[in-house]
Design a protein around this motif. Structure first.
Motif, mmCIF file in Angstrom:
data_model
loop_
_atom_site.group_PDB
_atom_site.id
_atom_site.type_symbol
_atom_site.label_atom_id
_atom_site.label_comp_id
_atom_site.label_asym_id
_atom_site.label_seq_id
_atom_site.Cartn_x
_atom_site.Cartn_y
_atom_site.Cartn_z
ATOM 1 N N GLY A 316 38.192 59.671 68.894
ATOM 2 C CA GLY A 316 36.886 59.912 68.284
ATOM 3 C C GLY A 316 36.819 59.447 66.846
ATOM 4 O O GLY A 316 37.294 58.390 66.488
ATOM 5 N N GLY A 317 36.231 60.280 65.982
ATOM 6 C CA GLY A 317 36.087 59.917 64.575
ATOM 7 C C GLY A 317 37.127 60.561 63.688
ATOM 8 O O GLY A 317 36.854 60.830 62.506
ATOM 9 N N GLU A 318 38.316 60.841 64.238
ATOM 10 C CA GLU A 318 39.339 61.536 63.465
ATOM 11 C C GLU A 318 39.838 60.726 62.277
ATOM 12 O O GLU A 318 40.271 61.298 61.276
ATOM 13 C CB GLU A 318 40.504 61.940 64.372
ATOM 14 C CG GLU A 318 40.126 63.008 65.392
ATOM 15 C CD GLU A 318 41.336 63.583 66.090
ATOM 16 O OE1 GLU A 318 42.418 63.644 65.468
ATOM 17 O OE2 GLU A 318 41.215 63.991 67.268
ATOM 18 N N TYR A 319 39.801 59.427 62.389
ATOM 19 C CA TYR A 319 40.219 58.593 61.258
ATOM 20 C C TYR A 319 39.624 57.197 61.386
ATOM 21 O O TYR A 319 39.324 56.727 62.489
ATOM 22 C CB TYR A 319 41.746 58.500 61.145
ATOM 23 C CG TYR A 319 42.428 57.870 62.346
ATOM 24 C CD1 TYR A 319 42.610 56.486 62.425
ATOM 25 C CD2 TYR A 319 42.890 58.661 63.391
ATOM 26 C CE1 TYR A 319 43.238 55.911 63.516
ATOM 27 C CE2 TYR A 319 43.529 58.100 64.484
ATOM 28 C CZ TYR A 319 43.694 56.721 64.542
ATOM 29 O OH TYR A 319 44.308 56.146 65.636
ATOM 30 N N ASP A 320 39.431 56.563 60.262
ATOM 31 C CA ASP A 320 38.982 55.168 60.204
ATOM 32 C C ASP A 320 39.485 54.602 58.877
ATOM 33 O O ASP A 320 38.861 54.776 57.829
ATOM 34 C CB ASP A 320 37.458 55.070 60.304
ATOM 35 C CG ASP A 320 36.973 53.623 60.346
ATOM 36 O OD1 ASP A 320 37.840 52.707 60.371
ATOM 37 O OD2 ASP A 320 35.750 53.392 60.349
ATOM 38 N N ILE A 321 40.637 53.939 58.947
ATOM 39 C CA ILE A 321 41.286 53.399 57.743
ATOM 40 C C ILE A 321 41.166 51.877 57.793
ATOM 41 O O ILE A 321 41.721 51.231 58.687
ATOM 42 C CB ILE A 321 42.768 53.833 57.668
ATOM 43 C CG1 ILE A 321 42.864 55.356 57.771
ATOM 44 C CG2 ILE A 321 43.410 53.338 56.383
ATOM 45 C CD1 ILE A 321 44.278 55.863 57.960
ATOM 46 N N LYS A 322 40.455 51.314 56.838
ATOM 47 C CA LYS A 322 40.104 49.900 56.898
ATOM 48 C C LYS A 322 41.161 48.977 56.311
ATOM 49 O O LYS A 322 41.051 47.758 56.439
ATOM 50 C CB LYS A 322 38.775 49.670 56.180
ATOM 51 C CG LYS A 322 37.617 50.444 56.802
ATOM 52 C CD LYS A 322 36.325 50.212 56.044
ATOM 53 C CE LYS A 322 35.175 51.000 56.673
ATOM 54 N NZ LYS A 322 33.894 50.804 55.944
ATOM 55 N N ASP A 323 42.184 49.514 55.663
ATOM 56 C CA ASP A 323 43.147 48.648 54.992
ATOM 57 C C ASP A 323 44.585 49.140 55.174
ATOM 58 O O ASP A 323 45.329 49.322 54.226
ATOM 59 C CB ASP A 323 42.816 48.556 53.502
ATOM 60 C CG ASP A 323 42.770 49.923 52.829
ATOM 61 O OD1 ASP A 323 42.859 50.942 53.544
ATOM 62 O OD2 ASP A 323 42.665 49.973 51.589
ATOM 63 N N VAL A 324 44.977 49.334 56.440
ATOM 64 C CA VAL A 324 46.344 49.764 56.728
ATOM 65 C C VAL A 324 47.289 48.585 56.478
ATOM 66 O O VAL A 324 47.160 47.535 57.113
ATOM 67 C CB VAL A 324 46.480 50.246 58.179
ATOM 68 C CG1 VAL A 324 47.931 50.643 58.467
ATOM 69 C CG2 VAL A 324 45.528 51.398 58.448
#
Length: 413
Positions: A316-324
């Motif tokens: 779901g929306g637990e995380y959204d990291i754009k620059d791993v």
């Protein structure tokens, strides 16, 4: 087909001429001279063939009959099973089947010279020339030459493969092919892919479903091994009416050995290069409810920076990291070993991820001295990461290139 005579004037004809000469002389010569002439006539009578049946039959055509299917000039011929060459009243001694580029179709004479069988299928849409020779019991030769053209398929498939031609990979990298159509004739397709190694090592294939075929040795590749793959899929009927259209040879090489072991309990990763420990790195793995898979995993993709969104892996929306930063894929389902700049004091102390293996990093990944950058810079596609002591099960062999989690006996079966 009748053969061509292989001798000149027959010994029988010379014999008759010799006798006529001897008869004409007996009327005018003495008995002593007659004996001499008769002796000379006897020498001529022996002939090149030694007289008897061999000499008398030398001028006859060969009794051997060569039969070739398909018939001469045939079109739209099947690529497998249609080519048949045989000999009656004699034995095949030579068979050559060539394409327009002069490449021969491998095959062998069997059934004590009665038949010739190709060792592989034919290419599609190709004109072949056939030359066959047989000998009868007296050694007389019969030959036959024909040509035919194979079918042009309406439906085709190819194999999308990894690793790429000319690459160097880690010791865990299988040769993997994913087909663009589901295969219902796996034996024929697998037979058309030939793998040779230097030094030589047995390599076996294993099917995952009907569209993926992986090849590997029993144990990790030996560093420095050179692998040559010949994909002779052109003309293989992979499913009814669907033919391969690929004929390609590629090569890749196995680099140094690097196997890293992640202990979930101690939260430490031990990196071994060619069997020697070169570094120990504190890590963080999957937290309770999101445990990291156990088992042997192979690095299949390397990204200096990538976006990780929980929605893509069912979180779901637990995380959204754009620059791993410094991300290296370990499974198709989304397991990575990657840089982590948001983990605080987790590394070596507690497990805080959603299933990935996190190494200390900085945002932007610019610091070459942090653990994630160090590991990324010393890794390659095909390196192995082993996870142990997790509360989760062992990763599925087809979830990534992780067939090492299957026993050799099951792999071959």
């Amino acid at each position: 087909m009748n053969g061509r005579p292989i001798s000149g004037a027959s010994a029988h004809a010379r014999k008759r001429a010799g006798r006529r000469g001897a008869k004409g002389l007996t009327a005018v010569v003495s008995g002593a001279t007659l004996l001499l002439v008769a002796a000379c006539g006897g020498g001529s009578d022996s002939g090149d063939g030694g007289g008897g049946k061999d000499g008398a039959d030398a001028g006859k055509p060969s009794q051997a009959v060569v039969t070739i299917a398909p018939k001469d000039g045939a079109d739209a011929v099947a690529t497998d099973g249609a080519l048949r060459i045989s000999a009656a009243k004699g034995k095949l001694t030579e068979v050559t089947v060539k394409d327009p580029k002069g490449r021969t179709v491998p095959g062998k004479i069997v059934a004590d010279g009665a038949k010739w069988s190709p060792e592989r299928h034919l290419a599609s849409g190709t004109k072949y020339k056939v030359h066959a020779i047989a000998k009868d019991s007296d050694g007389r030769v019969a030959a036959k030459d024909t040509s035919f053209t194979t079918l042009v398929p309406k439906n085709t498939f190819v194999g999308q493969f990894t690793p790429e031609d000319g690459t160097k990979v880690g010791v865990g990298m299988p040769f993997s092919v994913r087909f663009t159509r589901g295969i219902t004739a796996p034996d024929a397709v697998e037979k058309a892919i030939d793998i040779k190694t230097e030094p030589s090592v047995p390599v076996e294939g294993h099917w995952f479903g009907n569209d993926r075929l992986d090849f590997r040795p029993e144990k990790y590749w030996k560093p420095g091994t050179k692998v040559t793959v010949t994909m002779n899929l052109d003309g293989v009927e992979g499913r009814p009416g669907v033919y391969g259209k690929q004929a390609k040879t590629l090569r890749f090489e196995i680099g140094r050995s690097q196997v890293s072991v992640v202990d979930v309990k101690t939260k430490q990763m031990t990196v071994k290069r060619d069997g020697k420990v070169i570094k120990k790195i504190p890590v963080t793995t999957g937290k309770p409810g999101y445990e990291t898979w156990n088992g042997q995993m192979v690095i299949s993709e390397r990204l200096k920076v990538t976006r990780m969104n929980g929605e893509t892996v069912g979180y779901g929306g637990e995380y959204d990291i754009k620059d791993v930063p410094h991300a290296q894929r370990l499974s198709t389902s989304g397991t990575f070993i990657h840089g982590n700049y948001w983990g605080g004091g987790a590394f070596g102390n507690y497990n805080a991820s959603h299933g990935c293996i996190g190494l200390r990093d900085v945002r932007g990944g610019y610091d070459k001295n942090v653990s994630a950058a160090w590991f990324f810079d010393r890794s390659m596609i095909g390196d192995v990461v082993v996870v142990k002591n997790s509360n989760d099960k062992i990763i599925a062999p087809d979830n990534g290139y992780n067939g090492w989690n299957m026993s050799w006996e099951k792999w071959k079966a």
